[in-house]
Motif scaffolding. Structure first.
Motif, mmCIF file in Angstrom:
data_model
loop_
_atom_site.group_PDB
_atom_site.id
_atom_site.type_symbol
_atom_site.label_atom_id
_atom_site.label_comp_id
_atom_site.label_asym_id
_atom_site.label_seq_id
_atom_site.Cartn_x
_atom_site.Cartn_y
_atom_site.Cartn_z
ATOM 1 N N THR A 16 30.444 47.894 -123.452
ATOM 2 C CA THR A 16 31.543 48.858 -123.529
ATOM 3 C C THR A 16 32.867 48.147 -123.780
ATOM 4 O O THR A 16 33.621 48.511 -124.691
ATOM 5 N N VAL A 17 33.147 47.116 -122.988
ATOM 6 C CA VAL A 17 34.385 46.354 -123.154
ATOM 7 C C VAL A 17 34.387 45.664 -124.516
ATOM 8 O O VAL A 17 35.386 45.687 -125.240
ATOM 9 N N GLY A 18 33.259 45.057 -124.869
ATOM 10 C CA GLY A 18 33.175 44.342 -126.139
ATOM 11 C C GLY A 18 33.430 45.230 -127.344
ATOM 12 O O GLY A 18 34.181 44.863 -128.253
ATOM 13 N N LYS A 19 32.828 46.407 -127.347
ATOM 14 C CA LYS A 19 33.039 47.336 -128.470
ATOM 15 C C LYS A 19 34.491 47.773 -128.553
ATOM 16 O O LYS A 19 35.076 47.822 -129.639
ATOM 17 N N ARG A 20 35.077 48.107 -127.419
ATOM 18 C CA ARG A 20 36.481 48.565 -127.428
ATOM 19 C C ARG A 20 37.424 47.430 -127.803
ATOM 20 O O ARG A 20 38.415 47.642 -128.499
ATOM 21 N N LEU A 21 37.109 46.232 -127.351
ATOM 22 C CA LEU A 21 37.934 45.078 -127.704
ATOM 23 C C LEU A 21 37.863 44.805 -129.202
ATOM 24 O O LEU A 21 38.900 44.605 -129.855
ATOM 25 N N ALA A 22 36.656 44.807 -129.746
ATOM 26 C CA ALA A 22 36.481 44.574 -131.184
ATOM 27 C C ALA A 22 37.229 45.639 -131.993
ATOM 28 O O ALA A 22 37.869 45.326 -132.999
ATOM 29 N N GLU A 23 37.161 46.870 -131.528
ATOM 30 C CA GLU A 23 37.870 47.961 -132.208
ATOM 31 C C GLU A 23 39.386 47.741 -132.147
ATOM 32 O O GLU A 23 40.088 47.882 -133.150
ATOM 33 N N ALA A 24 39.893 47.357 -130.969
ATOM 34 C CA ALA A 24 41.332 47.133 -130.804
ATOM 35 C C ALA A 24 41.828 45.988 -131.677
ATOM 36 O O ALA A 24 42.960 46.025 -132.176
ATOM 37 N N LEU A 25 41.000 44.973 -131.867
ATOM 38 C CA LEU A 25 41.393 43.801 -132.654
ATOM 39 C C LEU A 25 40.979 43.905 -134.124
ATOM 40 O O LEU A 25 41.334 43.048 -134.921
ATOM 41 N N ASN A 26 40.177 44.923 -134.433
ATOM 42 C CA ASN A 26 39.596 45.076 -135.765
ATOM 43 C C ASN A 26 38.710 43.871 -136.115
ATOM 44 O O ASN A 26 38.804 43.300 -137.190
ATOM 45 N N TRP A 27 37.885 43.480 -135.150
ATOM 46 C CA TRP A 27 36.949 42.368 -135.286
ATOM 47 C C TRP A 27 35.520 42.914 -135.284
ATOM 48 O O TRP A 27 35.275 44.067 -134.925
ATOM 49 N N GLN A 28 34.584 42.052 -135.601
ATOM 50 C CA GLN A 28 33.167 42.407 -135.536
ATOM 51 C C GLN A 28 32.695 42.329 -134.081
ATOM 52 O O GLN A 28 33.131 41.452 -133.328
ATOM 53 N N PHE A 29 31.812 43.246 -133.697
ATOM 54 C CA PHE A 29 31.190 43.226 -132.363
ATOM 55 C C PHE A 29 29.701 42.971 -132.514
ATOM 56 O O PHE A 29 29.034 43.590 -133.347
ATOM 57 N N ILE A 30 29.187 42.073 -131.679
ATOM 58 C CA ILE A 30 27.756 41.787 -131.630
ATOM 59 C C ILE A 30 27.312 41.834 -130.171
ATOM 60 O O ILE A 30 27.971 41.251 -129.301
ATOM 61 N N ASP A 31 26.202 42.497 -129.911
ATOM 62 C CA ASP A 31 25.615 42.519 -128.577
ATOM 63 C C ASP A 31 24.444 41.540 -128.570
ATOM 64 O O ASP A 31 23.504 41.694 -129.353
ATOM 65 N N ALA A 32 24.507 40.541 -127.720
ATOM 66 C CA ALA A 32 23.451 39.529 -127.652
ATOM 67 C C ALA A 32 22.091 40.145 -127.324
ATOM 68 O O ALA A 32 21.057 39.576 -127.683
ATOM 69 N N ASP A 33 22.093 41.300 -126.669
ATOM 70 C CA ASP A 33 20.815 41.974 -126.380
ATOM 71 C C ASP A 33 20.048 42.247 -127.667
ATOM 72 O O ASP A 33 18.822 42.258 -127.675
ATOM 73 N N ASP A 34 20.770 42.460 -128.763
ATOM 74 C CA ASP A 34 20.120 42.748 -130.043
ATOM 75 C C ASP A 34 19.409 41.525 -130.620
ATOM 76 O O ASP A 34 18.628 41.658 -131.560
ATOM 77 N N LEU A 35 19.680 40.350 -130.069
ATOM 78 C CA LEU A 35 19.044 39.123 -130.539
ATOM 79 C C LEU A 35 17.803 38.753 -129.730
ATOM 80 O O LEU A 35 17.142 37.771 -130.040
ATOM 81 N N HIS A 36 17.507 39.543 -128.682
ATOM 82 C CA HIS A 36 16.284 39.292 -127.897
ATOM 83 C C HIS A 36 15.055 39.616 -128.731
ATOM 84 O O HIS A 36 15.064 40.549 -129.544
ATOM 85 N N SER A 37 14.000 38.883 -128.495
ATOM 86 C CA SER A 37 12.729 39.177 -129.154
ATOM 87 C C SER A 37 12.162 40.477 -128.593
ATOM 88 O O SER A 37 12.489 40.876 -127.464
ATOM 89 N N PRO A 38 11.299 41.146 -129.355
ATOM 90 C CA PRO A 38 10.646 42.353 -128.820
ATOM 91 C C PRO A 38 9.890 42.065 -127.521
ATOM 92 O O PRO A 38 9.847 42.909 -126.625
ATOM 93 N N GLU A 39 9.338 40.875 -127.406
ATOM 94 C CA GLU A 39 8.601 40.508 -126.190
ATOM 95 C C GLU A 39 9.545 40.445 -124.983
ATOM 96 O O GLU A 39 9.186 40.903 -123.893
ATOM 97 N N ASN A 40 10.744 39.886 -125.173
ATOM 98 C CA ASN A 40 11.719 39.826 -124.078
ATOM 99 C C ASN A 40 12.150 41.226 -123.651
ATOM 100 O O ASN A 40 12.243 41.523 -122.464
ATOM 101 N N VAL A 41 12.427 42.081 -124.636
ATOM 102 C CA VAL A 41 12.840 43.452 -124.333
ATOM 103 C C VAL A 41 11.737 44.171 -123.554
ATOM 104 O O VAL A 41 12.007 44.846 -122.555
#
Length: 166
Positions: A16-41
């Motif tokens: 939540t903070v990361g998305k709002r921060l990226a929006e405020a700065l006009n930067w890219q946002f990435i969630d590290a959870d999206d980099l987990h393998s399907p097995e980890n998830v």
């Protein structure tokens, strides 16, 4: 260019903070959870904590991504638990512009948040293991922000850190 890593236990508000921060700065946002393998998830969704052999490929994938962003001169906000000092050392790029923000809160507050959210793979039952694994960064290593502050105030504080005084 700057990489801001928002760290903390699950439920602390990193995404939540990361998305709002990226929006405020006009930067890219990435969630590290999206980099987990399907097995980890799958493991985490069944309430099974990850072990070091599960985490290392995930951390290395993030390290490679951070290096790529820096080479491309990209400003990025990355939400990543980064619970242990050894994990943060893997992600750290010496002499390069990485700012670490630690969202800190009590286990009771964060557990209540986790139980009220839906559609997240992380089981609230894993919160104990997150707090057990947590090695808090020192104030010299990271800016510490209380998760009970309003999201807008947390974002404002980080923006001022990144952009400096007006």
């Amino acid at each position: 260019m700057t990489i801001v890593i928002i760290m903390g236990v699950s439920g602390s508000g990193k995404t939540t903070v990361g998305k709002r921060l990226a929006e405020a700065l006009n930067w890219q946002f990435i969630d590290a959870d999206d980099l987990h393998s399907p097995e980890n998830v799958e493991k985490m969704s069944r309430g099974i904590p990850l072990d070091e052999s599960d985490r290392l490929p995930w951390l290395m994938a993030m390290r490679q991504q951070i290096s790529a962003w820096l080479q491309q001169d990209k400003n990025v906000v990355l939400a990543c638990s980064a619970l242990k000092q050894s994990y943060r050392e893997i992600l750290d790029c010496p002499l390069e512009p990485i700012k670490l923000v630690y969202l800190k809160g009590s286990q009771a507050v964060i557990e209540e948040r986790m139980r009220s959210r839906s559609e997240h793979f992380m089981s609230p039952d894993l919160l104990n293991s997150q707090f057990e694994a947590l090695e808090e960064p020192t104030p010299e290593e990271a800016i510490h922000l209380d998760v009970s502050l309003p999201i807008s105030e947390i974002v404002e504080r980080i923006v001022s850190l990144v952009q400096g005084p007006a």
